[in-house]
Structures are given as structure tokens and as C-alpha cells.
Design a protein around this motif. Sequence first.
Motif, PDB file in Angstrom:
ATOM      1  N   ASP A 212      57.661  25.854  36.503  1.00 44.45           N
ATOM      2  CA  ASP A 212      57.910  24.706  37.366  1.00 44.45           C
ATOM      3  C   ASP A 212      56.810  23.653  37.233  1.00 44.45           C
ATOM      4  O   ASP A 212      55.650  23.974  36.956  1.00 44.45           O
ATOM      5  N   PRO A 213      57.147  22.379  37.438  1.00 44.76           N
ATOM      6  CA  PRO A 213      56.173  21.294  37.294  1.00 44.76           C
ATOM      7  C   PRO A 213      54.990  21.413  38.245  1.00 44.76           C
ATOM      8  O   PRO A 213      53.889  20.953  37.929  1.00 44.76           O
ATOM      9  N   ALA A 214      55.200  22.016  39.422  1.00 42.00           N
ATOM     10  CA  ALA A 214      54.112  22.125  40.403  1.00 42.00           C
ATOM     11  C   ALA A 214      53.129  23.243  40.066  1.00 42.00           C
ATOM     12  O   ALA A 214      52.077  23.361  40.705  1.00 42.00           O
ATOM     13  N   GLY A 215      53.451  24.074  39.082  1.00 39.25           N
ATOM     14  CA  GLY A 215      52.531  25.133  38.667  1.00 39.25           C
ATOM     15  C   GLY A 215      52.493  26.340  39.594  1.00 39.25           C
ATOM     16  O   GLY A 215      51.546  27.134  39.548  1.00 39.25           O
ATOM     17  N   ILE A 216      53.536  26.520  40.421  1.00 40.71           N
ATOM     18  CA  ILE A 216      53.539  27.655  41.348  1.00 40.71           C
ATOM     19  C   ILE A 216      53.677  28.969  40.581  1.00 40.71           C
ATOM     20  O   ILE A 216      52.985  29.952  40.864  1.00 40.71           O
ATOM     21  N   THR A 217      54.576  28.984  39.588  1.00 36.60           N
ATOM     22  CA  THR A 217      54.737  30.198  38.781  1.00 36.60           C
ATOM     23  C   THR A 217      53.463  30.500  37.993  1.00 36.60           C
ATOM     24  O   THR A 217      53.080  31.667  37.840  1.00 36.60           O
ATOM     25  N   ARG A 218      52.804  29.467  37.521  1.00 34.79           N
ATOM     26  CA  ARG A 218      51.527  29.652  36.822  1.00 34.79           C
ATOM     27  C   ARG A 218      50.523  30.349  37.734  1.00 34.79           C
ATOM     28  O   ARG A 218      49.867  31.325  37.333  1.00 34.79           O
ATOM     29  N   SER A 219      50.422  29.899  38.974  1.00 39.79           N
ATOM     30  CA  SER A 219      49.456  30.506  39.903  1.00 39.79           C
ATOM     31  C   SER A 219      49.854  31.932  40.241  1.00 39.79           C
ATOM     32  O   SER A 219      48.993  32.789  40.469  1.00 39.79           O
ATOM     33  N   PHE A 220      51.155  32.214  40.248  1.00 36.88           N
ATOM     34  CA  PHE A 220      51.647  33.563  40.521  1.00 36.88           C
ATOM     35  C   PHE A 220      51.190  34.525  39.433  1.00 36.88           C
ATOM     36  O   PHE A 220      50.702  35.629  39.719  1.00 36.88           O
ATOM     37  N   ASN A 221      51.317  34.116  38.173  1.00 42.01           N
ATOM     38  CA  ASN A 221      50.868  34.963  37.065  1.00 42.01           C
ATOM     39  C   ASN A 221      49.350  35.116  37.049  1.00 42.01           C
ATOM     40  O   ASN A 221      48.831  36.218  36.883  1.00 42.01           O
ATOM     41  N   LEU A 222      48.637  34.017  37.243  1.00 41.62           N
ATOM     42  CA  LEU A 222      47.177  34.070  37.212  1.00 41.62           C
ATOM     43  C   LEU A 222      46.607  34.882  38.372  1.00 41.62           C
ATOM     44  O   LEU A 222      45.507  35.439  38.261  1.00 41.62           O
ATOM     45  N   ASN A 223      47.358  34.974  39.463  1.00 40.47           N
ATOM     46  CA  ASN A 223      46.876  35.753  40.598  1.00 40.47           C
ATOM     47  C   ASN A 223      46.676  37.223  40.239  1.00 40.47           C
ATOM     48  O   ASN A 223      45.841  37.899  40.844  1.00 40.47           O
ATOM     49  N   LEU A 224      47.420  37.723  39.264  1.00 46.18           N
ATOM     50  CA  LEU A 224      47.217  39.115  38.873  1.00 46.18           C
ATOM     51  C   LEU A 224      45.819  39.313  38.288  1.00 46.18           C
ATOM     52  O   LEU A 224      45.188  40.351  38.524  1.00 46.18           O
ATOM     53  N   LEU A 225      45.319  38.330  37.549  1.00 44.42           N
ATOM     54  CA  LEU A 225      43.943  38.428  37.051  1.00 44.42           C
ATOM     55  C   LEU A 225      42.959  38.390  38.222  1.00 44.42           C
ATOM     56  O   LEU A 225      41.958  39.125  38.228  1.00 44.42           O
ATOM     57  N   ASP A 226      43.226  37.541  39.195  1.00 50.74           N
ATOM     58  CA  ASP A 226      42.390  37.509  40.402  1.00 50.74           C
ATOM     59  C   ASP A 226      42.420  38.855  41.124  1.00 50.74           C
ATOM     60  O   ASP A 226      41.393  39.328  41.629  1.00 50.74           O
ATOM     61  N   ARG A 227      43.590  39.466  41.183  1.00 48.50           N
ATOM     62  CA  ARG A 227      43.704  40.762  41.856  1.00 48.50           C
ATOM     63  C   ARG A 227      42.873  41.813  41.117  1.00 48.50           C
ATOM     64  O   ARG A 227      42.218  42.656  41.759  1.00 48.50           O
ATOM     65  N   ILE A 228      42.904  41.779  39.802  1.00 51.70           N
ATOM     66  CA  ILE A 228      42.079  42.714  39.027  1.00 51.70           C
ATOM     67  C   ILE A 228      40.605  42.489  39.346  1.00 51.70           C
ATOM     68  O   ILE A 228      39.836  43.447  39.504  1.00 51.70           O
ATOM     69  N   ASN A 229      40.199  41.239  39.457  1.00 58.56           N
ATOM     70  CA  ASN A 229      38.809  40.943  39.838  1.00 58.56           C
ATOM     71  C   ASN A 229      38.486  41.521  41.210  1.00 58.56           C
ATOM     72  O   ASN A 229      37.434  42.143  41.411  1.00 58.56           O
ATOM     73  N   ARG A 230      39.384  41.341  42.176  1.00 60.54           N
ATOM     74  CA  ARG A 230      39.123  41.762  43.549  1.00 60.54           C
ATOM     75  C   ARG A 230      39.114  43.283  43.695  1.00 60.54           C
ATOM     76  O   ARG A 230      38.258  43.838  44.392  1.00 60.54           O
ATOM     77  N   GLU A 231      40.077  43.931  43.063  1.00 65.85           N
ATOM     78  CA  GLU A 231      40.290  45.349  43.344  1.00 65.85           C
ATOM     79  C   GLU A 231      39.721  46.294  42.291  1.00 65.85           C
ATOM     80  O   GLU A 231      39.484  47.469  42.586  1.00 65.85           O
ATOM     81  N   LEU A 232      39.514  45.786  41.084  1.00 66.46           N
ATOM     82  CA  LEU A 232      39.087  46.664  39.987  1.00 66.46           C
ATOM     83  C   LEU A 232      37.756  46.251  39.385  1.00 66.46           C
ATOM     84  O   LEU A 232      37.429  46.656  38.271  1.00 66.46           O
ATOM     85  N   ASP A 233      36.993  45.435  40.124  1.00 64.99           N
ATOM     86  CA  ASP A 233      35.676  45.015  39.659  1.00 64.99           C
ATOM     87  C   ASP A 233      35.761  44.302  38.317  1.00 64.99           C
ATOM     88  O   ASP A 233      34.961  44.528  37.416  1.00 64.99           O
ATOM     89  N   GLY A 234      36.763  43.413  38.188  1.00 66.59           N
ATOM     90  CA  GLY A 234      36.891  42.624  36.964  1.00 66.59           C
ATOM     91  C   GLY A 234      36.112  41.331  37.053  1.00 66.59           C
ATOM     92  O   GLY A 234      35.680  40.917  38.135  1.00 66.59           O
ATOM     93  N   ASP A 235      35.932  40.679  35.903  1.00 65.74           N
ATOM     94  CA  ASP A 235      35.235  39.385  35.906  1.00 65.74           C
ATOM     95  C   ASP A 235      35.997  38.342  35.078  1.00 65.74           C
ATOM     96  O   ASP A 235      35.409  37.561  34.341  1.00 65.74           O
ATOM     97  N   PHE A 236      37.323  38.346  35.203  1.00 58.79           N
ATOM     98  CA  PHE A 236      38.116  37.303  34.560  1.00 58.79           C
ATOM     99  C   PHE A 236      37.678  35.931  35.040  1.00 58.79           C
ATOM    100  O   PHE A 236      37.522  35.700  36.244  1.00 58.79           O
ATOM    101  N   ASP A 237      37.492  35.004  34.115  1.00 62.40           N
ATOM    102  CA  ASP A 237      37.338  33.588  34.442  1.00 62.40           C
ATOM    103  C   ASP A 237      38.735  32.987  34.326  1.00 62.40           C
ATOM    104  O   ASP A 237      39.245  32.776  33.217  1.00 62.40           O
ATOM    105  N   ILE A 238      39.368  32.739  35.459  1.00 57.96           N
ATOM    106  CA  ILE A 238      40.767  32.332  35.472  1.00 57.96           C
ATOM    107  C   ILE A 238      40.969  31.019  34.711  1.00 57.96           C
ATOM    108  O   ILE A 238      42.032  30.795  34.121  1.00 57.96           O
ATOM    109  N   SER A 239      39.939  30.171  34.700  1.00 54.54           N
ATOM    110  CA  SER A 239      40.081  28.889  34.005  1.00 54.54           C
ATOM    111  C   SER A 239      40.179  29.058  32.494  1.00 54.54           C
ATOM    112  O   SER A 239      40.529  28.108  31.782  1.00 54.54           O
ATOM    113  N   ASN A 240      39.881  30.253  31.990  1.00 53.99           N
ATOM    114  CA  ASN A 240      39.975  30.512  30.551  1.00 53.99           C
ATOM    115  C   ASN A 240      41.354  31.023  30.125  1.00 53.99           C
ATOM    116  O   ASN A 240      41.533  31.440  28.973  1.00 53.99           O
TER     117      ASN A 240
END
Length: 324
Positions: A212-240
Motif C-alpha cells: 500500500d502507498p501508506a507503507g502500512i504493510t511495510r511496517s507490518f513486515n518490519l515489525n517482525l524484525l523489531d519483535r526479534i530485537n525485543r524478545e530474542l536479544d536481536g540487534d536488527f537496524d530496521i533502517s537497513n
Amino acid sequence: MDTMITKRMVPVGSQFLSDVLDGLQADPKFLSSKYFYDEKGDQIFQQIMEMKEYYLTNSEMEILEEQSAKLADFISSGGDGFDLIELGAGDATKSIHLLSALLQSQLDFTYFPIDISSHVINDLEENLPKKLPELQIQGLNGDYFKMLQKAKTISDRRKVVLFMGANIGNMDLAEAENFCCDLQNELSPNDLLIIGFDLKKNPKQILAAYNDPAGITRSFNLNLLDRINRELDGDFDISNFDHYASYDPETGACKSYLISLNEQRVNIGDETIHFNKSEHIYMEISQKYSLADIDALASKTGFTPIHRFFDRKEYFVDAVWKVD
């Protein structure tokens, strides 16, 4: 992404960690879409369902709001007493219309919602009878097939199984065929399956629902990387990373990926994952079907198609199949 899987917080050292490492250490890399739905993921998915581009939810809701009485007639034609079993019941927002129609027809049935979330089942058992006082309900918390087997031990009546929301689209074609074969093996002749499919249509329309043009689906997919950071001690830089969706009108496969914008290393707990520049992570599939595809899937897996219920724009179909 075609149905909401209720969020489950997964502790470090659990299956979540194992699945993430297995996927990111594979070639090509992948992540399981079942982990999209933490609290933030749930909120983003609610936004997706409200997007004008995301037609799926409203299309099936229209079918059930307007045609549940006719669907109840098809169900009742198989005989008296039956069990209505819903795989992945969620909050029953759509299926409540069918339940209401079945009750208005004074049919003798018990509703068995199946969901992997105990919270969902407890909520349904507590709140649905308030809305539908005559409803007989027995929730089953666990794996689809294990709970379907449990339902058969509780009752030997005819089964009518609901698999709604284009859940089948979250599987590739081979997985869908295996799933339907396994489901048919658990059922008996003359049992029914009511199954939702998103239909092939203009590729631009399909792609817009997943990019979608608003990037909502993009944020939905990227949130999984954020979740890995939060719950599994990950260090994804989401901007990459960036989101990429593709749709192949020939095969009907709509796929989503995350693309590494740089060569980089990501730490998850004690493990280090290397990404090449432009390397992808396969995130999910949303398979689309033609009517011929749907009938072929039924015949390959031991079902006979007996009716189709469409929304007015014919974007979506709830197909009624009978066990051979």
C-alpha cells in the motif's frame, strides 16, 4: 497476512528463537509469518484491514452478512444434527452471521471453535452466548487436527468445517493440497467443508493490497524484525531493510520479502547472521486462485464442489465442498 493469528508472547529459548535461527541460517533466508502477531503486529494488522486497498476482509464479510441464510440451507440439507467446527475461529466476527442464521433456522448443532490461543477460546465461550443465548458452544484450544480429532471423540454427528478468511492462501499450492488431504482424511462421507479463497483479479489491485502507498504493510513486515530485537536479544537496524511485494498472475502467488539494503551482520542472542547487500528474507505468501484452481484442488483432495458464494464484485468466494 490473509488472516489474523492471535498474538502469542514467546519466551527466549523457545520455539520462536529456534524457528528464527533456522530460517535466517537457511539459504535462501525466510521467517515464519505466524510470528507477525505480537501486540504491535496485531495493531498494525487492524490498520491493514481498514485500508481501502485491502479488500479481502470486507468481501468475505459481505458474503456472510448477506448470504448466511442461504448457506444455512445448504448445511441443513445434509440431514438433522451436526457439529459446526471452525478452524482458527478468532473473534468469530464473520462467522457470527452464520451462527445466527443457523439458530434462526432452528437447526440442531453445536459450535466447536478451534484456536491455538486459549484467550480466544475463553473469550468466545464467555461472550458468544451473551450475543446468541441459544448457542451450544464448546471451545477447543490447540492444533487444528488434534482438536478436530478431539471433536470427533466428543460427538459422532455429521461435521461441517469452516476454514474462512483465505487462510488457505497462507500456504503455497503444495502445502494447500497436503492440508486439504489431511483434512479430508479426518472427515466422513457427506461431511462439508466451507472454505474461503481470494480470487485472481487485476494484478495491480492485488499488489496494492500487499504494498500500500501508506507503507502500512511495510511496517507490518518490519515489525517482525523489531519483535526479534525485543524478545530474542536481536540487534536488527530496521533502517537497513526494506519491504518488497510481488505478484505473479500466472501462478497466483503474491509474495512478500524484506530486502537487505547493505552488507551487514545481525546478532540474535549468541548467533551472528550475515546478510549480503540486496539479499532477501522470504516473509509470506498470499496465494490467489481461479475458479478452475479451486475445483481442481477439491477433486485432487477427495472433495466434491457443490456451491460457491461470491461477494457482489466477485473478488472472493466461500466454496462449499462435500467429502466424497
